[in-house]
Design a protein around this motif. Sequence first.
Motif, PDB file in Angstrom:
ATOM      1  N   SER A   1       6.471   9.000  -3.104  1.00  0.00           N
ATOM      2  CA  SER A   1       5.632   7.848  -2.763  1.00  0.00           C
ATOM      3  C   SER A   1       6.132   7.238  -1.464  1.00  0.00           C
ATOM      4  O   SER A   1       7.328   7.002  -1.296  1.00  0.00           O
ATOM      5  CB  SER A   1       5.686   6.806  -3.886  1.00  0.00           C
ATOM      6  OG  SER A   1       4.911   5.674  -3.546  1.00  0.00           O
ATOM      7  N   LEU A   2       5.197   6.997  -0.536  1.00  0.00           N
ATOM      8  CA  LEU A   2       5.525   6.383   0.745  1.00  0.00           C
ATOM      9  C   LEU A   2       4.548   5.250   1.029  1.00  0.00           C
ATOM     10  O   LEU A   2       3.407   5.265   0.558  1.00  0.00           O
ATOM     11  CB  LEU A   2       5.428   7.391   1.888  1.00  0.00           C
ATOM     12  CG  LEU A   2       6.577   8.369   2.137  1.00  0.00           C
ATOM     13  CD1 LEU A   2       6.293   9.147   3.411  1.00  0.00           C
ATOM     14  CD2 LEU A   2       7.896   7.650   2.244  1.00  0.00           C
ATOM     15  N   GLY A   3       5.001   4.273   1.825  1.00  0.00           N
ATOM     16  CA  GLY A   3       4.088   3.252   2.312  1.00  0.00           C
ATOM     17  C   GLY A   3       3.001   3.879   3.162  1.00  0.00           C
ATOM     18  O   GLY A   3       3.226   4.889   3.841  1.00  0.00           O
ATOM     19  N   LEU A   4       1.822   3.278   3.137  1.00  0.00           N
ATOM     20  CA  LEU A   4       0.676   3.845   3.844  1.00  0.00           C
ATOM     21  C   LEU A   4       0.962   4.026   5.322  1.00  0.00           C
ATOM     22  O   LEU A   4       0.704   5.081   5.898  1.00  0.00           O
ATOM     23  CB  LEU A   4      -0.546   2.943   3.653  1.00  0.00           C
ATOM     24  CG  LEU A   4      -1.765   3.281   4.514  1.00  0.00           C
ATOM     25  CD1 LEU A   4      -2.260   4.667   4.200  1.00  0.00           C
ATOM     26  CD2 LEU A   4      -2.864   2.257   4.310  1.00  0.00           C
TER      27      LEU A   4
ATOM     28  N   GLU B   1       0.840  -1.190   0.000  1.00  0.00           N
ATOM     29  CA  GLU B   1       0.000   0.000   0.000  1.00  0.00           C
ATOM     30  C   GLU B   1       0.879   1.245   0.000  1.00  0.00           C
ATOM     31  O   GLU B   1       1.697   1.444   0.893  1.00  0.00           O
ATOM     32  CB  GLU B   1      -0.923   0.006   1.216  1.00  0.00           C
ATOM     33  CG  GLU B   1      -1.992  -1.073   1.150  1.00  0.00           C
ATOM     34  CD  GLU B   1      -3.044  -0.875   2.211  1.00  0.00           C
ATOM     35  OE1 GLU B   1      -4.209  -0.645   1.863  1.00  0.00           O
ATOM     36  OE2 GLU B   1      -2.691  -0.943   3.388  1.00  0.00           O
ATOM     37  N   LYS B   2       0.742   2.062  -1.025  1.00  0.00           N
ATOM     38  CA  LYS B   2       1.542   3.265  -1.186  1.00  0.00           C
ATOM     39  C   LYS B   2       0.634   4.500  -1.223  1.00  0.00           C
ATOM     40  O   LYS B   2      -0.541   4.413  -1.569  1.00  0.00           O
ATOM     41  CB  LYS B   2       2.375   3.206  -2.476  1.00  0.00           C
ATOM     42  CG  LYS B   2       3.386   2.059  -2.512  1.00  0.00           C
ATOM     43  CD  LYS B   2       4.544   2.317  -1.562  1.00  0.00           C
ATOM     44  CE  LYS B   2       5.600   1.237  -1.700  1.00  0.00           C
ATOM     45  NZ  LYS B   2       6.730   1.464  -0.774  1.00  0.00           N
ATOM     46  N   ARG B   3       1.192   5.627  -0.878  1.00  0.00           N
ATOM     47  CA  ARG B   3       0.483   6.895  -0.961  1.00  0.00           C
ATOM     48  C   ARG B   3       1.403   7.946  -1.594  1.00  0.00           C
ATOM     49  O   ARG B   3       2.607   7.976  -1.328  1.00  0.00           O
ATOM     50  CB  ARG B   3       0.064   7.381   0.429  1.00  0.00           C
ATOM     51  CG  ARG B   3      -1.019   6.540   1.078  1.00  0.00           C
ATOM     52  CD  ARG B   3      -2.341   6.692   0.359  1.00  0.00           C
ATOM     53  NE  ARG B   3      -3.398   6.002   1.060  1.00  0.00           N
ATOM     54  CZ  ARG B   3      -3.714   4.732   0.864  1.00  0.00           C
ATOM     55  NH1 ARG B   3      -3.046   4.018  -0.009  1.00  0.00           N
ATOM     56  NH2 ARG B   3      -4.705   4.179   1.542  1.00  0.00           N
ATOM     57  N   ARG B   4       0.816   8.797  -2.414  1.00  0.00           N
ATOM     58  CA  ARG B   4       1.554   9.957  -2.889  1.00  0.00           C
ATOM     59  C   ARG B   4       1.522  11.013  -1.794  1.00  0.00           C
ATOM     60  O   ARG B   4       0.462  11.308  -1.226  1.00  0.00           O
ATOM     61  CB  ARG B   4       0.941  10.513  -4.167  1.00  0.00           C
ATOM     62  CG  ARG B   4       1.352   9.766  -5.411  1.00  0.00           C
ATOM     63  CD  ARG B   4       1.201  10.639  -6.649  1.00  0.00           C
ATOM     64  NE  ARG B   4      -0.099  11.288  -6.740  1.00  0.00           N
ATOM     65  CZ  ARG B   4      -0.303  12.448  -7.359  1.00  0.00           C
ATOM     66  NH1 ARG B   4       0.701  13.109  -7.893  1.00  0.00           N
ATOM     67  NH2 ARG B   4      -1.521  12.948  -7.427  1.00  0.00           N
ATOM     68  N   VAL B   5       2.676  11.600  -1.517  1.00  0.00           N
ATOM     69  CA  VAL B   5       2.778  12.577  -0.441  1.00  0.00           C
ATOM     70  C   VAL B   5       3.590  13.765  -0.920  1.00  0.00           C
ATOM     71  O   VAL B   5       4.356  13.681  -1.883  1.00  0.00           O
ATOM     72  CB  VAL B   5       3.443  11.970   0.820  1.00  0.00           C
ATOM     73  CG1 VAL B   5       2.647  10.788   1.343  1.00  0.00           C
ATOM     74  CG2 VAL B   5       4.883  11.541   0.517  1.00  0.00           C
ATOM     75  N   VAL B   6       3.389  14.878  -0.207  1.00  0.00           N
ATOM     76  CA  VAL B   6       4.194  16.079  -0.438  1.00  0.00           C
ATOM     77  C   VAL B   6       4.596  16.616   0.925  1.00  0.00           C
ATOM     78  O   VAL B   6       3.732  16.863   1.782  1.00  0.00           O
ATOM     79  CB  VAL B   6       3.418  17.151  -1.224  1.00  0.00           C
ATOM     80  CG1 VAL B   6       4.222  18.453  -1.275  1.00  0.00           C
ATOM     81  CG2 VAL B   6       3.110  16.675  -2.633  1.00  0.00           C
TER      82      VAL B   6
END
Length: 677
Positions: free
Chosen positions: A379-382, A351-356
């Motif tokens: 991109s980071l793991g959830l 599970e990945k999330r786009r983050v800033v």
Amino acid sequence: WRSSPVLHAIRQATVAGCPQLCDQPLKFITGGGDLDHSFLAGGAFVGYDPYLELYNGLALWLMTRQAASYPEQPGAHLRLRMGDVRHDCPEEGGREVALTHCNCMVSLADDLGHASVREFYGRAARVADPGIQNPFAPAQAAASFIPSASRQRSYGCGSPVQDSAPQPGETVVDLGSGSGVECFMAAKAVGAKGRVIGIDMTDAMLDLARASKEEVVIGLGYDNVEFRKGFLEDLPLEGDTVDAVISNCVINLSPDKRRTFHEIYRVLAPGGRLVVSDIVTDLAIPAAMKNDARFRGECLGGALQQVALIAMLRGAGFTGIYLLKRFPYRREGGMEFFSLTFRCYKPKEGEKRRVVYRGPLAAVSTDHGKLLLKGQPASLGLVEAMGMDDSLLVLDQVGSVTNLAMANSCCGGEPGPAVPKPVIISMQPPVAPEPGTLHRHGAGCMACGSEITYIKEAQPASCHYCGRTRPTNALCVNGHFTCDDCHQQDGLAVIQLICAETEEQDMLRLLATIRRHPAIPMHGPEHHAMMPGIILATYRNRGGAISRETILAGIARGSKVPGGVCGFWGACGAATGVGIGFATLLEATPLTPAPRRLAQMATARVLAAIAATEGGRCCQRETVTALREAARLSSDLLPIALLADYPLRCMQFKANPECIKERCHLWPTAGGGSAHA
């Protein structure tokens, strides 16, 4: 030493300056060999021991054996550090130099280093020791159902139960459970369907906790606690089975903290969390304090340097490491000790999330070395994304922020006294609302953002926006009331516009699109109109022969369902909205027996699905549940099946005080899916 040439030569002999040892990488661990052997074999005290290679082999074997006891973690470059393994050197008062074991990476000690600590806490279980009682213990009122014998022997330095926020149905493990206080408080939090396991190595503490448990079980009305004997370095638990591990000032007592953290990682389920209150220092602890049995028992001698603790957690594989709170604990021997509460997670693969990263620094590095530059998407793991604070923006597939409530202040300013335009449900092609038609808050009271309170008996109140007086059961703590017409004014126009123009076929993706709009609040009667609009729009896009006017008519019907019906009427507006959508598609009227029955059956089925989850109102959770159930029903009730496959996950939980967290099927660490609401 001054007169003897032999002793002077011994004093001058050093491993560092011996030419024969310059290529020996282990010379500082083996000491360059034995002095007598070296002198007899080569005439010098250092460098000629014929058994030196045997010592080197023993040292390598011991280090390899110790390091092999820790599972390898991807990205972990340090397996074992000198000083990590600490065996007993029980000297009262301590010594600067302890000769029992070398206590670096080489040890032949059979005892695992628990003897003195076990004896210390055995005495503390029998007689309360005020010197180690928890200065940050929870208020007595919060633990009034726990027997005083356990509360008086509640030793520690924090309150990890509160900070771990156990949820109903979870499995929680307390390491070093002692008198059982943390276990009993967690037992109340997880409820009858949850499970709490306390682990301790001291028989006297286990006996005390089990005796107190009998009274606790009577007070709670259920038994969900058990106590097991075991060591932190070898937990009597199966792997990947625990939701939360807590510990209160016990891990510092472990002689092998690295192995303890690896064991915790092993038993946690993916996405599970570790929350610990323990003693740390900023500087290295003097050897005399480390070797003092009293200081070790009082959690000072084994305290970790804070930087070493973080390194150990990373080496064990934990992510999302976050320091929750830190307080001065004690000053001893010139050393400052602090009570630190920290949280970290076992990552969940896939599970990945786009983050800033939003600042304020130019960049930050994650626990696993990923550099986040300010303003640059990554991109980071959830789980790692969840573990960070609000300096990180977590984005969905279209770039909307999902973890923070962000009010759109465009064309803003303080709201004036002007009366808003009346709500008009039109059959004409809709237009987008003008930005800032109403100054509104996305959660809580629309006027001021404060908490909404509900009263049993309806009372007349004047709407904050239009001034009309209507009966209501809902007022904010500041006395504001917003009528349903004003509450929905901008939102209805948004729902009309999007549903009339969209080409989306998946109901959940369309739901996420609508709820991202700034005019749609987190909770409110807008969701009642949203349901038939979404059902009818996606039905049309999947080939159904219905007109734009039919979609708008369904939205108009849904807008008549008032807010708060899920509690005051016992009929959730989302379920009613699904029924409106099905009734529209089935062309039901009060005089059409079969279509009328099918539409009512759809409403009942959806309402039952929503009622299966116990919790305060959450329009996101209930609309998602309603649409998923509608998709299941559509295969049997409609000519064209509806679609609800979009993997929607919640990231609004920080803004929703009624969030039931892990009990909700939209909780970010729930199985499956990777999208956001």
